[in-house]
Design an enzyme around this catalytic site. Structure first.
Site, PDB file in Angstrom:
ATOM      1  N   LYS A  58       0.835  -1.204   0.000  1.00 18.42           N
ATOM      2  CA  LYS A  58       0.000   0.000   0.000  1.00 18.42           C
ATOM      3  C   LYS A  58       0.869   1.254   0.000  1.00 18.42           C
ATOM      4  O   LYS A  58       0.596   2.214  -0.732  1.00 18.42           O
ATOM      5  CB  LYS A  58      -0.909   0.011   1.234  1.00 18.42           C
ATOM      6  CG  LYS A  58      -2.027  -1.001   1.201  1.00 18.42           C
ATOM      7  CD  LYS A  58      -2.797  -1.002   2.511  1.00 18.42           C
ATOM      8  CE  LYS A  58      -3.897  -2.058   2.499  1.00 18.42           C
ATOM      9  NZ  LYS A  58      -4.606  -2.161   3.776  1.00 18.42           N
ATOM     10  N   GLN A 102      -4.825  -1.744   9.855  1.00 11.72           N
ATOM     11  CA  GLN A 102      -4.624  -3.078   9.295  1.00 11.72           C
ATOM     12  C   GLN A 102      -5.112  -4.150  10.271  1.00 11.72           C
ATOM     13  O   GLN A 102      -4.753  -4.153  11.446  1.00 11.72           O
ATOM     14  CB  GLN A 102      -3.143  -3.295   8.965  1.00 11.72           C
ATOM     15  CG  GLN A 102      -2.850  -4.598   8.264  1.00 11.72           C
ATOM     16  CD  GLN A 102      -3.506  -4.697   6.896  1.00 11.72           C
ATOM     17  OE1 GLN A 102      -3.629  -3.704   6.178  1.00 11.72           O
ATOM     18  NE2 GLN A 102      -3.921  -5.891   6.523  1.00 11.72           N
ATOM     19  N   ASP A 125     -11.309   2.517   4.139  1.00  9.64           N
ATOM     20  CA  ASP A 125     -11.539   1.077   4.036  1.00  9.64           C
ATOM     21  C   ASP A 125     -13.028   0.761   4.001  1.00  9.64           C
ATOM     22  O   ASP A 125     -13.432  -0.348   3.658  1.00  9.64           O
ATOM     23  CB  ASP A 125     -10.892   0.340   5.218  1.00  9.64           C
ATOM     24  CG  ASP A 125      -9.677  -0.485   4.803  1.00  9.64           C
ATOM     25  OD1 ASP A 125      -9.532  -0.752   3.594  1.00  9.64           O
ATOM     26  OD2 ASP A 125      -8.891  -0.873   5.680  1.00  9.64           O
TER      27      ASP A 125
END
Length: 312
Positions: A58, A102, A125
């Site tokens: 990312k 994460q 997200d």
């Protein structure tokens, strides 16, 4: 009747590259106007190998399109309170457009509490409950990266969806459930009749074999075999598994679909790797660009009022 034509290979790498070039051009236009670039932050706790690799990718791809990219790395021993304080700081930082936490998190940290602490306007997200609710209602929001990536694959590959029977295997909040909602919407590259299957579904083989579009996110290596797929179906394989193999690496990457035997029956199919995977990160970048341009516009125009009510 057998499908004698070769299936279309839906190459996520090529499509992701095209989208990245589009984003990169947008960033160059922004910089030409003397403005700062979009800023994406990743928060990672612990030393999970898969998570570290994913965050590194990312970070790399963010920089490739011209974003500012930051990573907050914490030891597995960080307290829940400390992590929440970090998120509060990111929520208030005007230079941060979007950020992700994460997963998975260590067992002593309440994952739901952490996801709910992310400001919905920076939740690129798409995991905050308010963004999930807005997606379900068809309102402007951030769509979770993998379902968003799949939608892009279908659209850019010109796969016809209207009126088709779409079967989604797997009901996770990250992929399966939002995917089923999106495919049923009265919108571009949707308008399907959707069946959502899971581990308790009876007659799963018969249901899958009736699908015009089969989206597989069941989390089981090579779960879908040729007898579960009808001739001319479109198959999207979300799964990714590392299994032992007799080669130099000692392993190979496979999906939830037994590709070699399923592909000959398909009109189109995604490979693993190289299908859905590349689209997940590029969709996160796209969400970040939307956040930067305030296309959340009204994604959370009443965010403060909502949060005040939500936290009572």
């Amino acid at each position: 009747m057998e499908n004698n034509s070769k299936p279309i290979l839906i190459d996520g790498r090529i499509i992701a590259k095209t989208i990245k070039e589009e984003i990169k051009q947008e960033v160059q236009n922004i910089l030409a106007e003397g403005k700062r670039p979009p800023h994406l932050v990743a928060v990672i706790v612990g030393e999970n190998g898969a998570s570290l690799s994913y965050v590194a990718s990312k970070e790399k791809q963010s920089k490739e399109v011209g974003f500012t990219s930051s990573v907050y790395r914490f030891p597995e021993t960080i307290s829940e309170k400390q992590l929440l304080e970090t998120l509060d700081f990111l929520n208030k930082d005007p230079e941060v457009d979007g950020y992700i936490v994460q997963l998975p998190l260590p067992k002593h940290i309440n994952e739901r509490k952490v996801l709910e602490a992310i400001a919905p306007s920076k939740d690129v997200d798409g995991f905050h409950p308010s963004n999930g609710g807005r997606m379900m209602l068809g309102m402007p929001t951030y769509i979770p990266a993998t379902p968003y990536g799949i939608k892009q694959l279908l659209e850019r590959s010109e796969i016809e969806t209207e009126g088709k029977h779409c079967v989604v295997l797997g009901r996770s909040n990250i992929v399966g459930t939002p995917m089923a909602i999106l495919m049923s919407r009265n919108s571009k590259k949707a308008n399907c009749t959707v069946t959502l299957c899971h581990s308790k579904t009876k007659n799963i083989k018969e249901i899958c074999s009736s699908a015009d579009i089969l989206i597989v996110a069941i989390g089981k290596p090579e779960f879908v075999t040729a007898d579960m797929v009808k001739e001319g179906a479109v198959v999207i394989d979300v799964g990714i598994h590392r299994v032992k193999a007799d080669n130099e690496k000692g392993y190979k990457i496979i999906g939830d679909v037994k590709f070699d035997e399923v592909a000959p029956k398909c009109k189109a199919i995604t490979p693993v790797p190289g299908g859905v995977g590349p689209m997940t990160i590029v969709s996160l970048l796209d969400n970040t660009m939307k956040a930067y341009k305030h296309e959340r516009s009204s994604i959370m125009s009443k965010e403060k009022t909502y949060l005040k009510w939500y936290n009572k």
